[in-house]
Design an enzyme around this catalytic site. Structure first.
Site, PDB file in Angstrom:
ATOM      1  N   ASP A 182     -37.338  84.350 -56.085  1.00  0.00           N
ATOM      2  CA  ASP A 182     -36.746  83.132 -56.515  1.00  0.00           C
ATOM      3  C   ASP A 182     -37.612  82.184 -57.099  1.00  0.00           C
ATOM      4  O   ASP A 182     -38.173  83.114 -57.854  1.00  0.00           O
ATOM      5  CB  ASP A 182     -36.565  82.019 -55.124  1.00  0.00           C
TER       6      ASP A 182
ATOM      7  N   ASP B  96     -38.649  79.358 -58.530  1.00  0.00           N
ATOM      8  CA  ASP B  96     -39.260  77.189 -58.271  1.00  0.00           C
ATOM      9  C   ASP B  96     -39.375  76.224 -59.731  1.00  0.00           C
ATOM     10  O   ASP B  96     -39.804  76.615 -60.146  1.00  0.00           O
ATOM     11  CB  ASP B  96     -40.412  77.220 -57.163  1.00  0.00           C
TER      12      ASP B  96
ATOM     13  N   ASP C 174     -35.343  77.138 -56.137  1.00  0.00           N
ATOM     14  CA  ASP C 174     -35.307  75.985 -55.280  1.00  0.00           C
ATOM     15  C   ASP C 174     -35.679  74.443 -56.425  1.00  0.00           C
ATOM     16  O   ASP C 174     -36.413  75.096 -57.427  1.00  0.00           O
ATOM     17  CB  ASP C 174     -36.754  76.338 -54.406  1.00  0.00           C
TER      18      ASP C 174
HETATM   19  P1  UTP Z   1     -42.012  80.944 -52.661  1.00  0.00           P
HETATM   20  O1  UTP Z   1     -41.616  80.673 -51.123  1.00  0.00           O
HETATM   21  O2  UTP Z   1     -41.790  80.749 -53.968  1.00  0.00           O
HETATM   22  O3  UTP Z   1     -43.445  81.716 -52.649  1.00  0.00           O
HETATM   23  O4  UTP Z   1     -43.263  79.304 -52.693  1.00  0.00           O
HETATM   24  P2  UTP Z   1     -43.389  82.427 -54.123  1.00  0.00           P
HETATM   25  O5  UTP Z   1     -45.288  82.275 -54.001  1.00  0.00           O
HETATM   26  O6  UTP Z   1     -43.339  81.421 -55.344  1.00  0.00           O
HETATM   27  O7  UTP Z   1     -43.440  83.790 -54.772  1.00  0.00           O
HETATM   28  P3  UTP Z   1     -42.011  84.837 -54.932  1.00  0.00           P
HETATM   29  O8  UTP Z   1     -42.439  85.248 -55.895  1.00  0.00           O
HETATM   30  O9  UTP Z   1     -40.544  83.822 -54.789  1.00  0.00           O
HETATM   31  O10 UTP Z   1     -41.844  85.540 -53.496  1.00  0.00           O
HETATM   32  C1  UTP Z   1     -44.105  78.431 -53.768  1.00  0.00           C
HETATM   33  C2  UTP Z   1     -44.230  78.071 -53.355  1.00  0.00           C
HETATM   34  O11 UTP Z   1     -43.999  76.915 -52.791  1.00  0.00           O
HETATM   35  C3  UTP Z   1     -44.846  76.369 -51.864  1.00  0.00           C
HETATM   36  C4  UTP Z   1     -45.736  77.085 -50.767  1.00  0.00           C
HETATM   37  O12 UTP Z   1     -46.719  77.096 -50.817  1.00  0.00           O
HETATM   38  C5  UTP Z   1     -45.501  78.148 -52.344  1.00  0.00           C
HETATM   39  O13 UTP Z   1     -47.294  78.000 -52.374  1.00  0.00           O
HETATM   40  N1  UTP Z   1     -43.264  75.680 -50.928  1.00  0.00           N
HETATM   41  C6  UTP Z   1     -42.718  76.561 -50.799  1.00  0.00           C
HETATM   42  C7  UTP Z   1     -43.383  74.269 -50.379  1.00  0.00           C
HETATM   43  O14 UTP Z   1     -44.281  73.521 -50.600  1.00  0.00           O
HETATM   44  N2  UTP Z   1     -42.878  73.556 -49.344  1.00  0.00           N
HETATM   45  C8  UTP Z   1     -41.412  74.480 -48.742  1.00  0.00           C
HETATM   46  O15 UTP Z   1     -40.737  74.411 -48.157  1.00  0.00           O
HETATM   47  C9  UTP Z   1     -41.447  75.820 -49.597  1.00  0.00           C
HETATM   48 MN    MN Z   2     -41.211  81.325 -55.126  1.00  0.00          MN
END
Ligand code: UTP
Ligand code: MN
Length: 516
Positions: free
Chosen positions: A335, A337, A440
């Site tokens: 995704d 973020d 996100d």
């Molecule tokens: P992600 O699940 O998007 O992982 O969460 P990522 O490292 O970007 O990897 P990919 O490439 O998308 O698979 C990003 C960060 O956001 C935090 C997680 O701890 C992670 O470090 N996070 C995610 C939260 O703090 N709360 C949430 O509800 C979801």
């Molecule tokens: Mn991510």
């Protein structure tokens, strides 16, 4: 000091003097080991070799290039050399350890023969010497973990077992495998033997067993049978449906469902959150292939521009940061973020609905679900146990991203039967005019921005380790909102990630080295 030095120089000069007159090969400085050969044979060989123009040294020294011995093993000669070194004689690191046959052949030919393998004394490998001694700290947040590392063949295997443990909700086991894997990611060398793992933290018996099997046989039977297992494959496929967690996937598996296609056939319903939003046909299953096709950095950049434009349109001066894996330098992600804030505290309130509204009006959202900010800083510190779910205003969304180039991999998309799609959205499969991407969006007040940035940059294990470090080593509680000192009963303020690391007593680790 001076007499010692002088004595050494004099010895070397004498040694070369003994040869200089007739020495024909000054670059080949030979030392003959007396051990097992005896003094008389040594002096015979020395005289003979010198008479043929070879440089035979009186004593082993830093200028020695060839060490010749008879009836000694390589290991024995190495031990002998080590002893000379401890007695103060410096060795040349490139000295050749040779059998007497090299010298006799050379004398027969009248010049040094090229060294062949059969001339060399065999020594047993010493991994501890080959492997640089590294001190590996035990918390992942104390170490640097780059994105590209040397032990993918091991970490991939351990992560299959970690994932499988998650599927059976065995968190302890899953974290143990992830920690082992993470240690291997931080190693500056390839693991070739079990010796290379000596002294490393976090490697439990189970992980070590798996690693040993891979080093010895090339694969681990446990990992391979897990990969092949129907349950593992089904759980992977089912948790790949947007919004479906381990619990739901596991229930479906027990009901005989193996893939998203079975969901369509059996007409299963999703959980209420999903039903409330829209049926699974329009979401998880419909966008299944798109959402399981990695998002590229290029796509993330295009989305970044879109989000930036939207946010600035509804709140000029807002700050938008790309977080998650892309901030750590990943080339692809599941995704994209974003973290959004404004330097004026309070200006960010009610921002999300405006952003969402703007994006919806542009036809950019296929789905969105916004949760409100529910974070309240309590005077008594954060709730216990500290939750790792944060409480920011947050929007889970699926973007409709116009394909800017027809270079995406359409083969993956073609793999799912289109029977579950509606006409309106069929182009998502047939390819190419647009694709669905998970995005996100998180809004943070400026006072929490540093904590939010740190918390949302990941990796997940890095975050988990930061919280564990804070709690176990510092008596503090860290979240994406704040850092609380339980002993002093006060919150720390921080304007940057660097400050948070410093409050935690940790060396600053940049995002690109948080790939634990
Ligand atoms: P992600 O699940 O998007 O992982 O969460 P990522 O490292 O970007 O990897 P990919 O490439 O998308 O698979 C990003 C960060 O956001 C935090 C997680 O701890 C992670 O470090 N996070 C995610 C939260 O703090 N709360 C949430 O509800 C979801
Ligand atoms: Mn991510």
């Amino acid at each position: 000091m001076i007499p010692l030095k002088r004595r050494k120089v004099t010895t070397e000069q004498n040694a070369s003097h003994a040869n200089s007159a007739e020495c024909k090969f000054p670059d080949v400085a030979i030392f003959i080991v007396e051990r097992k050969m005896g003094a008389s044979r040594k002096s015979f060989l020395t005289r003979l070799a010198r008479s043929k123009g070879f440089l035979i040294e009186e004593s082993y020294s830093s200028s020695t290039t060839h060490v010749v011995s008879e009836n000694n093993t390589g290991d024995e000669v190495e031990v002998w050399i080590k002893k000379q070194e401890t007695e103060g004689k410096v060795s040349s690191s490139s000295v050749s350890l040779l059998d007497i046959s090299w010298l006799t052949e050379s004398m027969a030919r009248g010049s040094p023969v090229p060294i062949q393998d059969r001339h060399r004394l065999k020594t047993s490998p010493k991994p501890s010497e080959l492997t640089p001694v590294i001190i590996m700290k035990s918390y992942a947040c104390q170490r640097r973990t780059p994105l590209k590392h040397h032990n993918l063949f091991l970490t991939e295997a351990l992560e299959v077992l970690a994932e499988n443990a998650e599927f059976s909700e065995n968190e302890g086991r899953s974290v143990a495998f992830r920690r082992s894997s993470s240690v291997l990611k931080a190693l500056p060398y390839i693991v070739r033997t079990m010796q290379d793992l000596k002294g490393l933290p976090c490697l439990g018996d189970h992980s070590l067993r798996v690693i040993k099997e891979i080093l010895e046989d090339g694969t681990s039977s446990e990992v391979e049978s897990t990969r092949q297992s129907e349950q593992f494959q089904a759980m992977k496929a089912l948790t790949g449906v947007f919004g479906v967690g381990v619990r739901t996937a596991d229930r479906w598996f027990r009901e005989g469902i193996r893939s998203p296609l079975d969901l369509i056939d059996t007409g299963q319903k999703l959980n209420h959150a999903q039903q409330a939003a829209v049926s699974f046909r329009l979401l998880g299953v419909q966008y299944y292939n798109d959402l399981n096709t990695p998002v590229t950095k290029k796509e993330a950049m295009v989305i970044s521009d879109i989000v930036e434009k939207a946010v600035k349109a509804v709140l000029p001066g807002a700050i938008i940061t790309l977080t998650g894996g892309f901030r750590r330098g990943k080339e692809v992600g599941h995704d994209v973020d974003f973290l959004i804030t404004h330097t004026e505290e309070g200006a960010e309130e009610k921002l999300m609905p405006k952003i969402v509204n703007y994006l919806e009006n542009q036809g950019l959202l296929l789905y969105q679900k916004t949760t409100r900010n529910s974070y309240l800083e309590s005077k008594d510190g954060p709730a216990r146990p500290p939750s790792n779910m944060d409480r920011f205003e947050r929007c889970f969304s699926i973007f409709r991203l116009e394909q800017f180039k027809v270079d995406c991999d359409t083969s993956v998309k073609a793999s799912l039967d289109s029977s579950g799609t509606t006409d309106k959205n069929e182009e998502s499969y047939s390819g190419s005019s647009w694709r669905a991407v998970r995005v996100d969006l998180v809004v943070s007040p400026y006072s929490q921005f540093a904590f939010a940035t740190l918390g949302w940059t990941g990796s997940k294990l890095f975050e988990r380790e930061l919280r564990r470090w804070a709690g176990q080593e510092k008596g503090m509680s860290l979240s994406s909102h704040a850092l609380y000192d339980s002993k002093k009963q006060c919150y720390f303020r921080a304007d940057s990630e660097e400050e948070i690391f410093s409050h935690l007593g940790l060396e600053y680790i940049p995002p690109s080295e948080r790939n634990a």
